[in-house]
Scaffold this motif. Structure first.
Motif, PDB file in Angstrom:
ATOM      1  N   MET A   1       0.822  -1.136  -0.176  1.00 46.76           N
ATOM      2  CA  MET A   1       0.164  -0.039   0.054  1.00 46.76           C
ATOM      3  C   MET A   1       1.054   1.471  -0.172  1.00 46.76           C
ATOM      4  O   MET A   1       1.633   1.420   1.156  1.00 46.76           O
ATOM      5  CB  MET A   1      -1.166  -0.109   1.357  1.00 46.76           C
ATOM      6  N   ASN A   2       0.858   2.190  -0.774  1.00 42.74           N
ATOM      7  CA  ASN A   2       1.657   3.157  -1.296  1.00 42.74           C
ATOM      8  C   ASN A   2       0.825   4.455  -1.267  1.00 42.74           C
ATOM      9  O   ASN A   2       0.109   4.974  -1.965  1.00 42.74           O
ATOM     10  CB  ASN A   2       2.383   2.956  -2.660  1.00 42.74           C
ATOM     11  N   ILE A   3       0.863   4.857   0.371  1.00 42.04           N
ATOM     12  CA  ILE A   3       0.174   6.345   0.305  1.00 42.04           C
ATOM     13  C   ILE A   3       0.881   7.445   0.715  1.00 42.04           C
ATOM     14  O   ILE A   3       1.941   7.194   1.314  1.00 42.04           O
ATOM     15  CB  ILE A   3      -1.043   5.901   1.670  1.00 42.04           C
ATOM     16  N   LYS A   4       0.726   8.538  -0.058  1.00 41.26           N
ATOM     17  CA  LYS A   4       1.449   9.498  -0.162  1.00 41.26           C
ATOM     18  C   LYS A   4       1.221  10.487   1.277  1.00 41.26           C
ATOM     19  O   LYS A   4      -0.130  10.700   1.509  1.00 41.26           O
ATOM     20  CB  LYS A   4       1.185  10.447  -1.169  1.00 41.26           C
ATOM     21  N   ILE A   5       2.352  10.679   2.211  1.00 42.17           N
ATOM     22  CA  ILE A   5       1.987  11.519   3.180  1.00 42.17           C
ATOM     23  C   ILE A   5       2.327  12.858   3.023  1.00 42.17           C
ATOM     24  O   ILE A   5       3.632  13.136   2.447  1.00 42.17           O
ATOM     25  CB  ILE A   5       2.933  11.051   4.412  1.00 42.17           C
ATOM     26  N   LYS A   6       1.379  13.730   3.209  1.00 45.19           N
ATOM     27  CA  LYS A   6       1.740  15.177   2.945  1.00 45.19           C
ATOM     28  C   LYS A   6       2.230  16.248   3.966  1.00 45.19           C
ATOM     29  O   LYS A   6       2.690  17.020   3.466  1.00 45.19           O
ATOM     30  CB  LYS A   6       0.288  15.874   2.626  1.00 45.19           C
ATOM     31  N   LEU A   7       2.414  15.670   5.124  1.00 48.45           N
ATOM     32  CA  LEU A   7       3.147  16.371   6.145  1.00 48.45           C
ATOM     33  C   LEU A   7       4.761  15.912   6.114  1.00 48.45           C
ATOM     34  O   LEU A   7       5.202  14.849   5.494  1.00 48.45           O
ATOM     35  CB  LEU A   7       2.650  15.734   7.475  1.00 48.45           C
ATOM     36  N   LYS A   8       5.591  16.890   6.437  1.00 51.13           N
ATOM     37  CA  LYS A   8       6.961  16.670   6.374  1.00 51.13           C
ATOM     38  C   LYS A   8       7.576  16.874   7.446  1.00 51.13           C
ATOM     39  O   LYS A   8       7.111  17.575   8.673  1.00 51.13           O
ATOM     40  CB  LYS A   8       7.470  17.667   5.230  1.00 51.13           C
ATOM     41  N   LYS A   9       8.835  16.497   7.950  1.00 53.08           N
ATOM     42  CA  LYS A   9       9.721  17.035   8.970  1.00 53.08           C
ATOM     43  C   LYS A   9       9.787  18.405   9.022  1.00 53.08           C
ATOM     44  O   LYS A   9      10.035  18.862   8.100  1.00 53.08           O
ATOM     45  CB  LYS A   9      11.020  16.179   8.834  1.00 53.08           C
ATOM     46  N   GLY A  10       9.700  18.994  10.219  1.00 54.88           N
ATOM     47  CA  GLY A  10       9.475  20.266  10.515  1.00 54.88           C
ATOM     48  C   GLY A  10       8.501  21.094  10.589  1.00 54.88           C
ATOM     49  O   GLY A  10       8.213  22.330  10.830  1.00 54.88           O
ATOM     50  N   ASP A  11       7.368  20.351  10.049  1.00 61.44           N
ATOM     51  CA  ASP A  11       5.965  21.083   9.930  1.00 61.44           C
ATOM     52  C   ASP A  11       5.306  21.253  11.430  1.00 61.44           C
ATOM     53  O   ASP A  11       5.576  20.456  12.305  1.00 61.44           O
ATOM     54  CB  ASP A  11       5.133  20.043   9.123  1.00 61.44           C
ATOM     55  N   GLU A  12       4.983  22.376  11.517  1.00 59.84           N
ATOM     56  CA  GLU A  12       3.855  22.698  12.773  1.00 59.84           C
ATOM     57  C   GLU A  12       2.533  22.151  12.794  1.00 59.84           C
ATOM     58  O   GLU A  12       1.965  22.231  11.688  1.00 59.84           O
ATOM     59  CB  GLU A  12       3.937  24.205  13.019  1.00 59.84           C
ATOM     60  N   VAL A  13       2.337  21.029  13.684  1.00 57.91           N
ATOM     61  CA  VAL A  13       1.223  20.372  13.372  1.00 57.91           C
ATOM     62  C   VAL A  13       0.433  20.419  14.847  1.00 57.91           C
ATOM     63  O   VAL A  13       0.797  20.904  15.992  1.00 57.91           O
ATOM     64  CB  VAL A  13       1.254  18.889  13.283  1.00 57.91           C
ATOM     65  N   ILE A  14      -0.841  20.305  14.868  1.00 54.48           N
ATOM     66  CA  ILE A  14      -1.971  20.239  15.857  1.00 54.48           C
ATOM     67  C   ILE A  14      -2.403  18.757  16.152  1.00 54.48           C
ATOM     68  O   ILE A  14      -2.641  18.041  14.953  1.00 54.48           O
ATOM     69  CB  ILE A  14      -2.918  21.155  15.848  1.00 54.48           C
ATOM     70  N   ILE A  15      -2.689  18.225  17.303  1.00 53.95           N
ATOM     71  CA  ILE A  15      -2.991  16.746  17.449  1.00 53.95           C
ATOM     72  C   ILE A  15      -4.671  16.984  17.605  1.00 53.95           C
ATOM     73  O   ILE A  15      -5.211  17.617  18.340  1.00 53.95           O
ATOM     74  CB  ILE A  15      -2.400  16.247  19.004  1.00 53.95           C
ATOM     75  N   LEU A  16      -5.111  16.119  16.794  1.00 54.40           N
ATOM     76  CA  LEU A  16      -6.730  15.851  16.641  1.00 54.40           C
ATOM     77  C   LEU A  16      -7.198  15.056  17.652  1.00 54.40           C
ATOM     78  O   LEU A  16      -8.559  15.161  18.146  1.00 54.40           O
ATOM     79  CB  LEU A  16      -7.039  15.550  15.313  1.00 54.40           C
ATOM     80  N   ALA A  17      -6.527  14.038  18.199  1.00 54.02           N
ATOM     81  CA  ALA A  17      -7.126  13.053  18.911  1.00 54.02           C
ATOM     82  C   ALA A  17      -6.136  12.377  19.909  1.00 54.02           C
ATOM     83  O   ALA A  17      -5.018  12.375  19.809  1.00 54.02           O
ATOM     84  CB  ALA A  17      -7.665  11.723  18.197  1.00 54.02           C
TER      85      ALA A  17
END
Length: 104
Positions: A1-17
């Motif tokens: 299964m080859n799914i593209k992850i759009k998030l990269k190292k160094g991105d500022e993220v928020i936790i949803l769960a």
């Protein structure tokens, strides 16, 4: 299964769960085959460490991976998580914020 992850190292993220829901942090490492990411200062657990030749043992705090579905790119202007899209500009693929259309 080859799914593209759009998030990269160094991105500022928020936790949803999860136990750290609503907190923000930077991505330290992305694990695409497991569909997980490690976020700094988020999802910390205590682990018992046996002493090695040059390191002492004891209880250490370690950041554990979070599933990609539980994190989202954080937009400081909107103060919430946003979706990521792609756009081609001058034969280059550029990540954009889907809500505002701005380049990331």
């Amino acid at each position: 299964m080859n799914i593209k992850i759009k998030l990269k190292k160094g991105d500022e993220v928020i936790i949803l769960a999860g136990k750290d829901r609503g907190k923000t942090g930077k991505i330290v490492k992305v694990l695409p085959k497991k569909m997980k990411a490690i976020v700094s200062e988020i999802n910390k657990v205590k682990k018992n460490k046996k002493p090695d030749n040059d390191q002492p043992g004891g209880i250490i705090e370690k950041e554990m991976p979070l599933h990609i579905s539980n994190i989202s790119l954080y937009d400081p202007e909107l103060k919430k998580g946003v979706k990521i899209g792609y756009k081609f500009e001058k034969n280059k693929k550029v990540r954009i914020n889907k809500t505002s259309g701005k380049e990331i």
